[in-house]
Design a protein around this motif. Structure first.
Motif, PDB file in Angstrom:
ATOM      1  N   MET A   1      12.529  -5.680  -6.553  1.00 30.18           N
ATOM      2  CA  MET A   1      11.604  -4.610  -6.913  1.00 30.18           C
ATOM      3  C   MET A   1      12.352  -3.545  -7.717  1.00 30.18           C
ATOM      4  SD  MET A   1       9.361  -2.274  -4.378  1.00 30.18           S
ATOM      5  CE  MET A   1       9.293  -3.565  -3.139  1.00 30.18           C
ATOM      6  N   SER A   5       9.081   1.347  -8.989  1.00 29.46           N
ATOM      7  CA  SER A   5       7.937   0.900  -8.192  1.00 29.46           C
ATOM      8  C   SER A   5       8.237   1.074  -6.701  1.00 29.46           C
ATOM      9  CB  SER A   5       7.562  -0.542  -8.519  1.00 29.46           C
ATOM     10  OG  SER A   5       8.436  -1.436  -7.892  1.00 29.46           O
ATOM     11  N   LEU A   6       9.526   0.975  -6.342  1.00 27.31           N
ATOM     12  CA  LEU A   6       9.901   1.236  -4.952  1.00 27.31           C
ATOM     13  C   LEU A   6       9.567   2.673  -4.579  1.00 27.31           C
ATOM     14  CD1 LEU A   6      11.407   0.983  -2.267  1.00 27.31           C
ATOM     15  CD2 LEU A   6      13.536   1.328  -3.503  1.00 27.31           C
ATOM     16  N   ASN A   9       5.920   3.222  -4.316  1.00 27.31           N
ATOM     17  CA  ASN A   9       5.414   2.626  -3.072  1.00 27.31           C
ATOM     18  C   ASN A   9       5.725   3.502  -1.861  1.00 27.31           C
ATOM     19  OD1 ASN A   9       4.285   0.428  -4.273  1.00 27.31           O
ATOM     20  ND2 ASN A   9       6.002  -0.945  -3.876  1.00 27.31           N
TER      21      ASN A   9
ATOM     22  N   MET B 239       4.954  -5.627   4.723  1.00 27.25           N
ATOM     23  CA  MET B 239       4.569  -6.741   3.848  1.00 27.25           C
ATOM     24  C   MET B 239       4.157  -6.216   2.473  1.00 27.25           C
ATOM     25  SD  MET B 239       1.474  -9.471   4.253  1.00 27.25           S
ATOM     26  CE  MET B 239       1.750  -9.976   5.928  1.00 27.25           C
ATOM     27  N   GLY B 240       3.469  -5.080   2.480  1.00 27.44           N
ATOM     28  CA  GLY B 240       3.060  -4.466   1.217  1.00 27.44           C
ATOM     29  C   GLY B 240       4.250  -4.108   0.351  1.00 27.44           C
ATOM     30  N   PHE B 241       5.334  -3.615   0.968  1.00 24.09           N
ATOM     31  CA  PHE B 241       6.546  -3.289   0.207  1.00 24.09           C
ATOM     32  C   PHE B 241       7.162  -4.559  -0.382  1.00 24.09           C
ATOM     33  CE2 PHE B 241       6.504   0.790   2.433  1.00 24.09           C
ATOM     34  CZ  PHE B 241       6.931   1.631   1.423  1.00 24.09           C
ATOM     35  N   VAL B 242       7.193  -5.623   0.425  1.00 23.28           N
ATOM     36  CA  VAL B 242       7.791  -6.876  -0.037  1.00 23.28           C
ATOM     37  C   VAL B 242       7.001  -7.440  -1.215  1.00 23.28           C
ATOM     38  CG1 VAL B 242       8.338  -9.244   0.598  1.00 23.28           C
ATOM     39  CG2 VAL B 242       8.742  -7.406   2.225  1.00 23.28           C
ATOM     40  N   LEU B 243       5.677  -7.401  -1.101  1.00 18.77           N
ATOM     41  CA  LEU B 243       4.836  -7.997  -2.146  1.00 18.77           C
ATOM     42  C   LEU B 243       4.517  -7.011  -3.259  1.00 18.77           C
ATOM     43  CD1 LEU B 243       2.300  -9.852   0.172  1.00 18.77           C
ATOM     44  CD2 LEU B 243       4.272 -10.844  -0.985  1.00 18.77           C
ATOM     45  N   ASP B 244       5.027  -5.781  -3.151  1.00 14.66           N
ATOM     46  CA  ASP B 244       4.707  -4.737  -4.105  1.00 14.66           C
ATOM     47  C   ASP B 244       3.193  -4.566  -4.233  1.00 14.66           C
ATOM     48  OD1 ASP B 244       5.002  -2.744  -5.901  1.00 14.66           O
ATOM     49  OD2 ASP B 244       5.573  -4.000  -7.599  1.00 14.66           O
ATOM     50  N   ASN B 245       2.539  -4.427  -3.075  1.00 23.03           N
ATOM     51  CA  ASN B 245       1.083  -4.337  -3.052  1.00 23.03           C
ATOM     52  C   ASN B 245       0.676  -3.054  -2.319  1.00 23.03           C
ATOM     53  OD1 ASN B 245      -1.628  -4.555  -2.176  1.00 23.03           O
ATOM     54  ND2 ASN B 245      -1.556  -6.773  -2.426  1.00 23.03           N
TER      55      ASN B 245
END
Lengths: 106, 473
Positions: A1, A5-6, A9, B239-245
């Motif tokens: 990532m 974007s990190l 997020n 999971m959202g962080f992992v999938l960038d969602n």
């Protein structure tokens, strides 16, 4: 990532958590059980991640599609049963005036 | 990310609808609208996902969705309301399992497809997702077993338990850190040890879930269920962080904060600190007290006497507890409420936050029995009125009514907020026998002069009082 974007997020996570605190603090203790089943149904959004894992395999049967299929099934159980049972519970909360879940400030 | 605009838009709509759903849930009159908002949001998210170019085949998706719905619909529609805590535990269990499985798949996909694709942060979050997911899975399974009566609901404790638990957690955390530093762990002992790191993490997480829940007793379930709710949400967020969602991050954060708030409320209602909860050390129950209790006198009464006193009262407050749920007495309680209301008695319910096995458990049962929700009052609302109440009728509640919590510093429940039933003019307690409550402590309420003990099964006893009142018309 990528770092950008990190970071965005992380912003989303922190803001959503605060928003969650504010919104949920206002839920009456009367409705704490339906609250839990509704948030449960909402967090079954992990269905989205499961669908991608399963769908990516293009119908092949391998480790990933088996893991994905199990995850889709488990999440879908939560989506369906979570929303249905929340509605079933809320239907039961009736006001003294007889209206189903209408009216009735304390 | 190469997600098409349509998918991103549907995710945005879903996120907004989820927030609205929780906002509308805060009052009974808008709550059902909240469920609709949630459902539409979820449908939008599913459709949006299926539009993604990565999804190449649909037959397995359709099949698994149908299987999931086929299992979910009967669970939701056939489950009796008294079993709602079990269902909730089971759904946390499925939620945790899904997060764990997706995390596992993501890890091996990244390893198999593009070698070093996993960066440090993603790998660390993946480890967190897998840890939270699998521990929620087994933890909730244990909670389900306890609530369903498959496992003993009393706490199972042994020496050095906290040491073992913290040891497992520390090992899992170390593996997580190691995976974040070197995602594939190829360097370790020719890769053989590295190969075992991820499976070991899964194993530790599964074990930790079991060990975390076995020392916790039935009456602490409201806190545990809330905490597991929070974990299930956080694993979805990870999971959202992992999938960038971002949709996953938002929905998971909402669930995580909801579970967190509920567990804090439950803690306050039991006068336990939050660190106490985080470290899962809330199973230490005082077991040894029973046995050396002197036989103090109690006054008991038959259903006809009790019914007569209730019939002449002006105001009655009923305090329900888990015992009412076990006896399935809620419908009889409603009949009693109707009979008394017909005679002009003001009947209300005083509900302690931890009454029952999950937050709000009593409210749902009483709502099921068609009792209007204006009659259901929270502890803080009913307590100021207690001195003016003629009869406080306790049905299947114990520790939450024990006055020792207010004045006896040596009592294990000292400081816990209680419903002040002892301040009512007359107290009646429906109970099977004189056994102590969950905390293993004698309830001095039972020996007060104004207290009448009504020995018997709650459903049967209340039923007999209703018959008595009905025949007196």
């Amino acid at each position: 990532m990528e770092t950008s974007s990190l970071v965005s997020n992380l912003y989303v996570f922190v803001l959503a958590t605060f928003l969650g605190f504010e919104v949920i603090r206002r839920v009456s203790p009367l409705l704490h059980t339906p609250l839990m089943s509704l948030t449960n149904a909402i967090s079954a959004i992990s269905l989205v991640g499961s669908l991608v894992i399963l769908g990516k395999q293009g119908g092949e049967i391998n480790l990933f599609s088996i893991l994905g299929a199990l995850a889709v099934t488990a999440s879908m159980i939560n989506v369906v049963s979570g929303f249905l049972i929340t509605d079933r519970m809320l239907k039961m909360f009736k006001s003294r005036t007889g209206g189903k879940t209408e009216g009735g400030a304390r | 990310m190469s997600n098409p605009i349509l998918t991103q838009t549907s995710y945005l709509i879903a996120a907004a609808l989820f927030i609205l759903a929780l906002k509308w849930l805060n009052a009974p009159k808008t709550a059902r609208k909240g469920v609709w908002a949630g459902e539409i949001g979820m449908a939008a998210a599913i459709v949006g996902t299926l539009l993604l170019p990565e999804i190449k085949a649909f037959h397995w998706i359709v099949l698994t969705l149908l299987v999931g719905a086929g299992i979910g619909i009967p669970i939701a529609l056939l489950m009796p309301m008294t079993a709602v805590p079990q269902r909730t535990a089971l759904s946390h269990c499925f939620g945790g399992l899904a997060a764990g499985l997706v995390g596992t798949a993501e890890y091996y996909l990244a390893r198999s497809q593009h070698g070093g694709h996993l960066d440090h942060f993603t790998s660390g979050v993946l480890a967190l997702e897998v840890l939270l997911g699998y521990l929620t899975f087994t933890g909730s399974l244990m909670a389900f077993g306890k609530l369903q009566g498959i496992l003993p609901s009393r706490p199972i404790t042994y020496k050095g338990q906290n040491f073992v638990n913290l040891g497992i957690l520390a090992m899992a955390a170390l593996i997580g850190i190691a995976l974040a530093i070197d995602p594939t762990q190829a360097g370790l002992a020719g890769g053989v040890v590295g190969q075992l790191m991820f499976p070991l993490l899964i194993l530790l997480a599964l074990l930790f879930g079991v060990f975390l829940i076995i020392p916790i007793g039935g009456a602490d379930m409201p806190t545990v269920i809330s905490l597991l709710n929070s974990y299930a949400g956080l694993s979805a967020s990870a999971m959202g962080f992992v999938l960038d969602n971002k949709l996953l991050i938002i929905a998971g954060a909402l669930d995580g904060s909801s579970g967190f708030i509920l567990s804090v409320i439950m803690c306050k209602a039991m006068n336990r600190s939050f660190t106490n909860v985080l470290f899962g050390a809330f199973g230490q129950v005082q077991t040894a007290v029973a046995g050396k209790v002197e036989a103090k006198p109690v006054r008991s009464a038959q259903p006809d006497e009790a019914a007569a006193i209730l019939g002449m009262a002006q105001s009655v407050v009923i305090i329900p507890g888990y015992g009412m749920a076990v006896a399935q007495a809620q419908h009889k309680v409603r009949d009693l409420c109707d009979q008394l209301t017909k005679r002009g008695v003001d009947v209300r319910f005083g509900i302690h936050p931890v009454a029952g096995r999950m937050p709000g458990h009593m409210n749902v049962l009483l709502a099921e029995a068609d009792i209007p929700y204006e009659r259901l009052l929270e502890m803080d609302e009913i307590n100021p009125d207690m001195p003016q109440v003629d009869v406080a009728l306790v049905i299947g509640a114990n520790d939450v009514t024990n006055p020792a919590a207010r004045h006896d510093k040596s009592s294990p429940i000292y400081g816990m907020p209680i419903i002040d039933v002892d301040k009512a003019r007359t107290v009646m307690v429906i109970k099977r026998g004189m056994s102590a409550g969950f905390a293993g402590i004698e309830n001095e309420l039972y020996h007060m002069e104004k207290t009448l003990m009504l020995f018997g099964d709650a459903k049967q006893y209340v039923g007999e009082m209703v018959k008595e009142l009905a025949s007196g018309d």
